[in-house]
Design a protein around this motif. Structure first.
Motif, PDB file in Angstrom:
ATOM      1  N   CYS A  87       0.843  -1.198   0.000  1.00  0.00           N
ATOM      2  CA  CYS A  87       0.000   0.000   0.000  1.00  0.00           C
ATOM      3  C   CYS A  87       0.879   1.250   0.000  1.00  0.00           C
ATOM      4  O   CYS A  87       0.637   2.190  -0.773  1.00  0.00           O
ATOM      5  CB  CYS A  87      -0.930  -0.008   1.212  1.00  0.00           C
ATOM      6  SG  CYS A  87      -1.905   1.504   1.394  1.00  0.00           S
ATOM      7  N   THR A 104       1.117   3.968  -2.977  1.00  0.00           N
ATOM      8  CA  THR A 104       0.773   5.358  -2.665  1.00  0.00           C
ATOM      9  C   THR A 104       1.874   6.291  -3.149  1.00  0.00           C
ATOM     10  O   THR A 104       1.600   7.315  -3.789  1.00  0.00           O
ATOM     11  CB  THR A 104       0.545   5.535  -1.149  1.00  0.00           C
ATOM     12  OG1 THR A 104      -0.526   4.679  -0.737  1.00  0.00           O
ATOM     13  CG2 THR A 104       0.206   6.973  -0.801  1.00  0.00           C
ATOM     14  N   CYS A 156      -4.230  -0.757  -1.058  1.00  0.00           N
ATOM     15  CA  CYS A 156      -4.594  -0.217   0.258  1.00  0.00           C
ATOM     16  C   CYS A 156      -5.881  -0.841   0.789  1.00  0.00           C
ATOM     17  O   CYS A 156      -6.027  -1.032   2.002  1.00  0.00           O
ATOM     18  CB  CYS A 156      -4.702   1.312   0.191  1.00  0.00           C
ATOM     19  SG  CYS A 156      -3.076   2.083  -0.086  1.00  0.00           S
TER      20      CYS A 156
END
Length: 159
Positions: A127, A131, A150
């Motif tokens: 995640c 990101t 995520c």
């Protein structure tokens, strides 16, 4: 004849001055606990950056050498303290090794395989990576990849 005498006296005085002040960088190699510990000293101080410098390219050897060097400096300090002498040179050497015993900080490294991550930690890392990858990028596929990674992390975290 007189000039030769003056040169000899000047050379002797100069050598004595250099010796008593320890002006020259002096390399030393001592075999201790099966490890060849190398270092330099000058002005009656061990040059910390020179300790085991010949092993700096291999972290595990460097670590072993510097930790051995720390024990060596402590042993030399203790040994020289117990063998009292009025010799000025021994007093200087004792101070040099005792100062090194106190101030030298060895490099301690334990090299091994990285621990395996549990699924939650792996999902968190995925995640975070997604990101960062999507930041500052307008590509919708990267945003979808981030959302998917995520969401997977959030689901594992709730379990």
């Amino acid at each position: 004849m007189f000039s030769a005498y003056l040169n000899t006296v000047q050379s002797t005085v100069s050598n004595h001055f250099n010796e008593t002040r320890n002006l020259q960088v002096t390399p030393v190699v001592i075999e201790y606990e099966g490890v060849s510990v190398s270092f330099q000293h000058q002005l009656w101080k061990v040059r910390s950056e020179s300790v085991c410098a010949n092993h700096q390219q291999n972290l595990s050897q460097f670590s072993r050498c510097t930790t051995t060097a720390a024990r060596l400096f402590n042993a030399l300090c203790s040994q020289l303290r117990t063998s009292r002498s009025d010799d000025w040179q021994q007093a200087k050497i004792q101070n040099m090794y005792c100062n090194a015993a106190v101030s030298f900080k060895p490099t301690v490294a334990n090299i091994g395989s990285a621990p395996t991550l549990d699924p939650l930690d792996e999902a968190r890392q995925a995640c975070n990576a997604a990101t960062v990858g999507a930041m500052g990028n307008s590509d919708p596929s990267l945003a979808r990849e981030r959302d998917k990674a995520c969401e997977n992390y959030r689901k594992l975290k709730e379990q």
